[in-house]
Design a protein around this motif. Structure first.
Motif, short mmCIF file in Angstrom:
data_model
loop_
_atom_site.label_atom_id
_atom_site.label_comp_id
_atom_site.label_asym_id
_atom_site.label_seq_id
_atom_site.Cartn_x
_atom_site.Cartn_y
_atom_site.Cartn_z
N LEU A 153 0.83 -1.20 0.00
CA LEU A 153 0.00 0.00 0.00
C LEU A 153 0.87 1.26 0.00
O LEU A 153 0.58 2.24 -0.69
CB LEU A 153 -0.93 0.00 1.21
N LEU A 154 1.97 1.22 0.75
CA LEU A 154 2.87 2.37 0.79
C LEU A 154 3.53 2.59 -0.56
O LEU A 154 3.66 3.73 -1.03
CB LEU A 154 3.93 2.16 1.88
N ILE A 155 3.94 1.50 -1.23
CA ILE A 155 4.50 1.62 -2.58
C ILE A 155 3.46 2.19 -3.54
O ILE A 155 3.77 3.05 -4.37
CB ILE A 155 5.01 0.26 -3.08
N ALA A 156 2.21 1.74 -3.42
CA ALA A 156 1.14 2.27 -4.27
C ALA A 156 0.94 3.76 -4.03
O ALA A 156 0.72 4.53 -4.98
CB ALA A 156 -0.16 1.51 -4.01
N ALA A 157 1.02 4.18 -2.76
CA ALA A 157 0.86 5.60 -2.46
C ALA A 157 2.02 6.42 -3.02
O ALA A 157 1.81 7.50 -3.58
CB ALA A 157 0.77 5.79 -0.94
N ILE A 158 3.25 5.90 -2.90
CA ILE A 158 4.42 6.58 -3.45
C ILE A 158 4.26 6.72 -4.96
O ILE A 158 4.55 7.77 -5.55
CB ILE A 158 5.71 5.80 -3.10
N PHE A 159 3.79 5.66 -5.62
CA PHE A 159 3.60 5.68 -7.07
C PHE A 159 2.51 6.69 -7.45
O PHE A 159 2.67 7.45 -8.42
CB PHE A 159 3.22 4.29 -7.56
N ALA A 160 1.41 6.70 -6.70
CA ALA A 160 0.32 7.64 -6.99
C ALA A 160 0.79 9.08 -6.83
O ALA A 160 0.43 9.96 -7.65
CB ALA A 160 -0.87 7.36 -6.06
N LEU A 161 1.56 9.36 -5.80
CA LEU A 161 2.11 10.70 -5.62
C LEU A 161 3.03 11.07 -6.78
O LEU A 161 2.97 12.17 -7.32
CB LEU A 161 2.87 10.78 -4.30
N ALA A 162 3.90 10.12 -7.17
CA ALA A 162 4.86 10.37 -8.24
C ALA A 162 4.16 10.70 -9.55
O ALA A 162 4.64 11.54 -10.33
CB ALA A 162 5.77 9.16 -8.42
N LEU A 163 3.03 10.06 -9.81
CA LEU A 163 2.28 10.32 -11.04
C LEU A 163 1.88 11.79 -11.17
O LEU A 163 1.65 12.27 -12.28
CB LEU A 163 1.02 9.45 -11.09
N ASN A 164 1.79 12.50 -10.05
CA ASN A 164 1.32 13.88 -10.06
C ASN A 164 2.42 14.92 -10.04
O ASN A 164 2.13 16.12 -9.97
CB ASN A 164 0.40 14.10 -8.85
N LEU A 165 3.68 14.51 -10.14
CA LEU A 165 4.78 15.45 -10.01
C LEU A 165 5.15 16.16 -11.30
O LEU A 165 5.92 17.12 -11.27
CB LEU A 165 6.02 14.73 -9.43
#
Length: 401
Positions: free
Chosen positions: A16-28
């Motif tokens: 879940l933490l990796i998914a959150a990191i990935f989701a955040l990265a998509l918005n950078l």
């Protein structure tokens, strides 16, 4: 700090933490990547020239640098969990504001806010990654950088179509939705103990005194490496679509070419995440990546239309590998995750300020020469200089403190 004593997330919490990191990265990157394919529409609607329009990329990148330099007091005040959340919310609000404040001043102000939000996430998220995944740090960082480039690819590919449906301002504003969704995912995922920093005073007790990074030449040497590597990324992000539009290609075609290039960057990021652990000496992969990028830049000057697809492929693979490798190289220099985060903030601070100059310089060249070929050639020289500086970072050398 002994990373083996740090709290590690369970398998489910880790995913879940990796998914959150990935989701955040998509918005950078979408707030910047969506601008290039729509630049002719923005210039026509606002009356901007190329130099002013370049600020829509230059200012966010510069703010990433300024924000990174001030991240240490912000982390002390906010903590990593709240700081990352604030970053995602700021990106969402800035994108949303573009639907209303679509004049020159509003767009420039939103670009600054985007930069602040991106700065918070980019400075704090890697610290969480290194603490939560000490044995898989390179792999998870590859996932993170892949998300950054994936978001840019989607933004570039969809910009023209969304602009036809909802107008260029609406197309820019729609990127508020995934930013707010990423904030929600982060709220849930960051409840894991490994996602929050331990007490800094407890960490400092019994360790060697910290030497300010500005007093360490090796830290300064990392700044131009990251700066020049990121300059190539920001340059093509801002000016590749206008370059092709100037040569008679359609807005949609230019956007798809940028998307194809960023898609190759995603592939490169995946390869880095899968293979980087096999190369404790980062110099070999870095030199290979720089070589690919140089061939791609040469193609932009010599055969930009006839060989557009292979040029985009080579350019994307090169730049897409350089970006995560520079981050990994910097964080290799210190074992302690919090201290390595401080180093990354220092390096990104100076590096992104350097990188912010490349879109601005290209805008000046376009205003004066109506051609961007010189910008690609100058960038090639910068990458050669970066490769030579990277050679000094041999494995087993002295680490930073």
């Amino acid at each position: 700090m002994d990373q083996s004593n740090a709290p590690q997330p369970s398998r489910g919490a880790g995913l879940l933490l990796i998914a959150a990191i990935f989701a955040l990265a998509l918005n950078l990157r979408p707030a910047m990547a969506a601008v290039g394919p729509l630049l002719d529409l923005i210039e026509a609607a606002t009356g901007m020239g190329s130099t002013t329009a370049s600020l829509l990329t230059t200012l966010p990148v510069a703010m990433i640098g300024v924000g990174a330099l001030s991240i240490r007091p912000l982390r002390r005040r906010l903590g990593e969990r709240k700081g990352v959340l604030l970053g995602a919310v700021l990106i969402g609000l800035a994108c949303l504001a573009r639907a209303v404040f679509d004049g020159t001043a509003g767009l420039i102000a939103s670009a600054v806010v985007v930069g602040v939000g991106v700065a918070l996430i980019q400075a704090l998220a890697p610290v969480v990654v290194k603490r939560a995944f000490p044995t898989r740090f390179g792999t998870v960082m590859g996932v993170y950088t892949t998300g950054i480039m994936g978001g840019a690819a989607v933004a570039a590919a969809t910009a023209a179509g969304l602009a036809e449906a909802v107008g260029w301002a609406g197309a820019l504003a729609l990127w508020a939705v995934p930013a707010f969704l990423a904030a929600v995912v982060w709220i849930v995922a960051s409840r894991a103990p490994a996602a929050e920093e331990p007490n800094r005073a407890a960490i400092a007790e019994g360790t060697h005194p910290e030497v300010p990074f500005w007093k360490q030449p090796r830290a300064w040497a990392l700044v131009p490496i990251l700066g020049l590597g990121t300059s190539a990324y920001t340059l093509v992000l801002a000016w590749l679509p206008p370059y092709y539009v100037d040569m008679g290609q359609t807005r949609a075609t230019a956007g798809f070419l940028l998307s194809g290039m960023t898609g190759a960057e995603v592939a490169a990021g995946v390869l880095v995440s899968l293979l980087v652990a096999r190369f404790p000496d980062r110099r070999g992969p870095m030199l290979m990546a720089v070589a690919l990028a140089l061939v791609g830049l040469a193609g932009l000057v010599l055969t930009p239309v006839s060989l557009a697809v292979p040029v985009m492929l080579l350019l994307g693979l090169g730049i897409g590998a350089v970006f995560p490798l520079t981050l990994i190289l910097a964080m290799d220099q210190i074992d302690d995750p919090v201290r390595s985060g401080d180093l990354l903030a220092f390096v990104q601070g100076g590096g992104y300020i350097i990188a912010s100059l490349s879109p601005l310089a290209a805008g000046l060249l376009r205003d004066r020469l109506s051609d961007l070929s010189q910008a690609w050639m100058l960038m090639g020289l910068g990458l050669v200089a970066m490769a030579l500086m990277t050679l000094t970072f041999r494995p087993g050398g002295a680490k930073l403190r």
